[in-house]
Design a protein around this motif. Structure first.
Motif, PDB file in Angstrom:
ATOM      1  N   PHE A 126       0.845  -1.211   0.000  1.00 42.92           N
ATOM      2  CA  PHE A 126       0.000   0.000   0.000  1.00 42.92           C
ATOM      3  C   PHE A 126       0.880   1.261   0.000  1.00 42.92           C
ATOM      4  O   PHE A 126       0.568   2.248  -0.668  1.00 42.92           O
ATOM      5  CB  PHE A 126      -0.913   0.047   1.238  1.00 42.92           C
ATOM      6  N   SER A 127       1.981   1.206   0.761  1.00 46.27           N
ATOM      7  CA  SER A 127       2.881   2.371   0.824  1.00 46.27           C
ATOM      8  C   SER A 127       3.491   2.645  -0.544  1.00 46.27           C
ATOM      9  O   SER A 127       3.618   3.791  -0.966  1.00 46.27           O
ATOM     10  CB  SER A 127       4.025   2.124   1.812  1.00 46.27           C
ATOM     11  N   GLU A 128       3.846   1.558  -1.234  1.00 48.14           N
ATOM     12  CA  GLU A 128       4.406   1.734  -2.586  1.00 48.14           C
ATOM     13  C   GLU A 128       3.384   2.426  -3.485  1.00 48.14           C
ATOM     14  O   GLU A 128       3.732   3.276  -4.293  1.00 48.14           O
ATOM     15  CB  GLU A 128       4.720   0.356  -3.180  1.00 48.14           C
ATOM     16  N   GLY A 129       2.123   2.039  -3.317  1.00 45.62           N
ATOM     17  CA  GLY A 129       1.066   2.649  -4.136  1.00 45.62           C
ATOM     18  C   GLY A 129       0.871   4.119  -3.796  1.00 45.62           C
ATOM     19  O   GLY A 129       0.693   4.961  -4.678  1.00 45.62           O
ATOM     20  N   ALA A 130       0.929   4.457  -2.507  1.00 44.87           N
ATOM     21  CA  ALA A 130       0.675   5.838  -2.085  1.00 44.87           C
ATOM     22  C   ALA A 130       1.778   6.777  -2.546  1.00 44.87           C
ATOM     23  O   ALA A 130       1.544   7.956  -2.799  1.00 44.87           O
ATOM     24  CB  ALA A 130       0.545   5.900  -0.564  1.00 44.87           C
ATOM     25  N   VAL A 133       3.887   8.766  -6.986  1.00 47.04           N
ATOM     26  CA  VAL A 133       4.427   9.964  -7.635  1.00 47.04           C
ATOM     27  C   VAL A 133       5.961   9.980  -7.580  1.00 47.04           C
ATOM     28  O   VAL A 133       6.609  10.562  -8.457  1.00 47.04           O
ATOM     29  CB  VAL A 133       3.813  11.258  -7.013  1.00 47.04           C
ATOM     30  N   HIS A 134       6.546   9.326  -6.577  1.00 52.46           N
ATOM     31  CA  HIS A 134       8.019   9.292  -6.473  1.00 52.46           C
ATOM     32  C   HIS A 134       8.593   7.911  -6.791  1.00 52.46           C
ATOM     33  O   HIS A 134       9.735   7.622  -6.460  1.00 52.46           O
ATOM     34  CB  HIS A 134       8.450   9.716  -5.055  1.00 52.46           C
ATOM     35  N   SER A 135       7.779   7.053  -7.409  1.00 55.71           N
ATOM     36  CA  SER A 135       8.241   5.696  -7.674  1.00 55.71           C
ATOM     37  C   SER A 135       9.058   5.632  -8.965  1.00 55.71           C
ATOM     38  O   SER A 135       8.817   6.393  -9.906  1.00 55.71           O
ATOM     39  CB  SER A 135       7.043   4.755  -7.784  1.00 55.71           C
ATOM     40  N   THR A 136      10.018   4.697  -9.006  1.00 52.25           N
ATOM     41  CA  THR A 136      10.780   4.480 -10.236  1.00 52.25           C
ATOM     42  C   THR A 136      10.196   3.298 -11.025  1.00 52.25           C
ATOM     43  O   THR A 136      10.702   2.924 -12.061  1.00 52.25           O
ATOM     44  CB  THR A 136      12.256   4.168  -9.897  1.00 52.25           C
ATOM     45  N   ARG A 137       9.078   2.708 -10.511  1.00 51.75           N
ATOM     46  CA  ARG A 137       8.499   1.516 -11.140  1.00 51.75           C
ATOM     47  C   ARG A 137       7.566   1.897 -12.302  1.00 51.75           C
ATOM     48  O   ARG A 137       7.099   3.030 -12.407  1.00 51.75           O
ATOM     49  CB  ARG A 137       7.668   0.743 -10.095  1.00 51.75           C
ATOM     50  N   ASP A 138       7.219   0.899 -13.124  1.00 50.45           N
ATOM     51  CA  ASP A 138       6.241   1.110 -14.182  1.00 50.45           C
ATOM     52  C   ASP A 138       4.873   1.367 -13.526  1.00 50.45           C
ATOM     53  O   ASP A 138       4.393   0.532 -12.748  1.00 50.45           O
ATOM     54  CB  ASP A 138       6.185  -0.145 -15.067  1.00 50.45           C
ATOM     55  N   PRO A 139       4.216   2.533 -13.815  1.00 55.27           N
ATOM     56  CA  PRO A 139       3.006   2.921 -13.079  1.00 55.27           C
ATOM     57  C   PRO A 139       1.873   1.891 -13.171  1.00 55.27           C
ATOM     58  O   PRO A 139       1.208   1.597 -12.174  1.00 55.27           O
ATOM     59  CB  PRO A 139       2.577   4.243 -13.725  1.00 55.27           C
ATOM     60  N   GLU A 140       1.646   1.324 -14.381  1.00 53.12           N
ATOM     61  CA  GLU A 140       0.520   0.389 -14.542  1.00 53.12           C
ATOM     62  C   GLU A 140       0.770  -0.914 -13.782  1.00 53.12           C
ATOM     63  O   GLU A 140      -0.135  -1.478 -13.163  1.00 53.12           O
ATOM     64  CB  GLU A 140       0.288   0.100 -16.029  1.00 53.12           C
ATOM     65  N   LEU A 142       2.625  -1.246 -11.131  1.00 53.49           N
ATOM     66  CA  LEU A 142       2.509  -0.951  -9.704  1.00 53.49           C
ATOM     67  C   LEU A 142       1.027  -0.886  -9.290  1.00 53.49           C
ATOM     68  O   LEU A 142       0.614  -1.462  -8.278  1.00 53.49           O
ATOM     69  CB  LEU A 142       3.220   0.376  -9.391  1.00 53.49           C
ATOM     70  N   LYS A 143       0.239  -0.214 -10.127  1.00 55.99           N
ATOM     71  CA  LYS A 143      -1.193  -0.067  -9.821  1.00 55.99           C
ATOM     72  C   LYS A 143      -1.869  -1.434  -9.723  1.00 55.99           C
ATOM     73  O   LYS A 143      -2.659  -1.704  -8.804  1.00 55.99           O
ATOM     74  CB  LYS A 143      -1.842   0.763 -10.949  1.00 55.99           C
ATOM     75  N   ALA A 144      -1.537  -2.325 -10.667  1.00 56.39           N
ATOM     76  CA  ALA A 144      -2.144  -3.670 -10.664  1.00 56.39           C
ATOM     77  C   ALA A 144      -1.745  -4.434  -9.396  1.00 56.39           C
ATOM     78  O   ALA A 144      -2.575  -5.110  -8.777  1.00 56.39           O
ATOM     79  CB  ALA A 144      -1.697  -4.436 -11.910  1.00 56.39           C
ATOM     80  N   GLU A 145      -0.503  -4.294  -8.987  1.00 57.92           N
ATOM     81  CA  GLU A 145      -0.047  -4.984  -7.771  1.00 57.92           C
ATOM     82  C   GLU A 145      -0.763  -4.471  -6.524  1.00 57.92           C
ATOM     83  O   GLU A 145      -1.155  -5.236  -5.650  1.00 57.92           O
ATOM     84  CB  GLU A 145       1.465  -4.762  -7.582  1.00 57.92           C
ATOM     85  N   VAL A 146      -0.943  -3.139  -6.463  1.00 55.42           N
ATOM     86  CA  VAL A 146      -1.593  -2.551  -5.279  1.00 55.42           C
ATOM     87  C   VAL A 146      -3.059  -2.974  -5.239  1.00 55.42           C
ATOM     88  O   VAL A 146      -3.596  -3.333  -4.179  1.00 55.42           O
ATOM     89  CB  VAL A 146      -1.457  -1.006  -5.300  1.00 55.42           C
ATOM     90  N   SER A 147      -3.695  -2.972  -6.404  1.00 57.54           N
ATOM     91  CA  SER A 147      -5.098  -3.362  -6.476  1.00 57.54           C
ATOM     92  C   SER A 147      -5.274  -4.818  -6.033  1.00 57.54           C
ATOM     93  O   SER A 147      -6.189  -5.164  -5.264  1.00 57.54           O
ATOM     94  CB  SER A 147      -5.551  -3.141  -7.924  1.00 57.54           C
TER      95      SER A 147
END
Ligand code: HEM
Length: 397
Positions: A126-130, A133-140, A142-147
């Motif tokens: 959840f912290s990675e998802g929050a 904006v400062h993540s170096t990961r691929d946004p999509e 990351l979003k799928a993992e958090v979901s």
């Protein structure tokens, strides 16, 4: 649309207080942050904050500090000390995850270390998802993992916690149990006010997940920075290793100094919802944004002196400035957990004693067990984030 950046302490404080500015840092983090307290605006924010504020009072902090934290610290640090080594990052997070779960309203029916570890790994995701904006990961990705993590956490922890509170609230409404029987946590507040605040289940779910991550993630990071700051200070002031354990005011000054140097997020961001005039006369039109550079503002030499970049827990600061600078934010979104983590000074008028706060208690617990930097295994920055963020911080006891 224009974007301005503020780097001076007083300018940032003014921006926090501007009523026409809306939260704008978490647009990339909607999967976990949409409609949570931190992103709400205007009346919606005021109503929800008023309800949740009631949980964050001095008597609650006293209860945590007296009854919950010491046991939580011993449970995690004793085995590490016995093993002679540990990593501050997971140790601190494990201490706080159960406490934060209690505040958020996430039940842990098994009460086992394995259950804590499961909750901890959800919190990390959840912290990675929050902080997308400062993540170096691929946004999509990351979003799928958090979901996915949210869905698994829902089944594992959230749904049973929600069912228990819904059932308790029905019994309370029927007069079968009293107010004192209801849990004192965020989820209970939301269940009680679900209709008045018009809260769909998915919003309640994100709010509780947000509390879990807000408490765990920021507290864990602040503790690691405090350890690092203290170790650096001891190099030139070896006698202060004893003083930090014995002198609660000095301990707290060390914690606040490291908090000043390392705000949880290096920036805050707001968007103008109406025309806004900043204190230096700058006019913002609707849709313009302002970046509040907390990192620089907390090192503003005019406020913190010429050595503002250095860790000096003994620095003199003017009375209207908190020792931690802007690290807990300000204005209407100021951190609700500020005193839980940062502590409360003693009050001479009422005789109320100093409350150390979670970070100071964990730091003291580590140092009292003889924690030292591990000479063979230096700390490392987390590679998945552009913030200054320790990924590993090995220590020897
Ligand atoms: C050292 C630890 C912590 C730091 C540095 C920190 C920092 C912050 C900051 C800077 C904000 C405001 C962000 C903005 O205005 O954009 C904030 C808001 C918030 N924090 Fe913390 N926090 C910490 C610990 C906690 C804890 C322990 C909890 C809960 C148990 C918590 C819950 C919240 C909540 C709910 C908000 C949203 C408040 C609102 O929007 O009205 N935080 N925090």
């Amino acid at each position: 649309m224009t974007e301005i950046t503020l780097t001076r302490f007083d300018d940032v404080r003014d921006a926090y207080r501007q009523k026409g500015l809306k939260q704008a840092l978490y647009d990339a983090a909607g999967v976990i942050m949409a409609d949570t307290l931190l992103t709400l605006w205007g009346d919606d924010h005021r109503k929800r904050r008023r309800l949740e504020n009631r949980l964050f009072r001095r008597d609650t902090f006293e209860h945590y500090e007296r009854d919950l934290l010491p046991g939580a610290v011993d449970e995690v640090l004793d085995p590490a000390a016995a093993a002679g080594r540990g990593d501050v990052v997971p140790l601190a997070r494990r201490i706080v995850v159960n406490l934060t779960a209690a505040a958020a309203g996430v039940d842990r029916p098994e009460g086992t270390p394995a259950e804590t570890d499961r909750l901890y790994s959800y919190g990390v995701k959840f912290s990675e998802g929050a902080t997308a904006v400062h993540s170096t990961r691929d946004p999509e990705e990351l979003k799928a993992e958090v979901s996915d993590a949210l869905d698994r956490w829902d089944e594992d922890f959230f749904a049973p916690s929600l069912d228990r509170r819904t059932e308790m609230f029905s019994r309370f409404a029927a007069g079968e149990i009293t107010e004192d029987d209801l849990p004192r946590d965020v989820l209970t507040v939301l269940v009680r006010n679900q209709d008045a605040l018009d809260l769909p289940r998915d919003v309640i779910r994100r709010e509780v997940a947000f509390y879990l991550l807000a408490g765990m993630h920021s507290t864990g990071a602040a503790t690691t920075h405090a350890v690092h700051g203290a170790f650096g200070w001891f190099e030139d002031h070896p006698d202060d290793r004893r003083r930090i354990i014995d002198d609660p005011v000095f301990l707290q000054q060390c914690v606040h100094e490291s908090m000043r140097l390392h705000p949880a997020s290096p920036v805050a961001r707001r968007e103008a919802m109406e025309p806004v005039t900043m204190r230096d006369g700058t006019e913002m039109a609707v849709g313009d944004t302002v970046v509040m550079d907390l990192w620089s503002a907390n090192r503003d030499p005019e406020v913190f002196g010429d050595d503002a970049d250095r860790f000096n827990p003994l620095r003199e600061i003017r009375d209207d400035v908190p020792r931690w600078g802007h690290t807990f934010g300000g204005g209407r979104h100021a951190c609700i957990g500020m005193e839980l983590d940062g502590g409360v000074p003693a009050d001479e008028a009422t005789g109320a004693p100093i409350l150390l706060g979670t970070v100071a208690l964990i730091l003291r617990g580590l140092l009292a067990r003889g924690a030292q930097p591990d000479p063979d295994d230096p700390p490392e920055q987390d590679p998945n984030i552009t913030r200054v963020w320790w990924g590993r911080y090995p220590v020897r006891f």
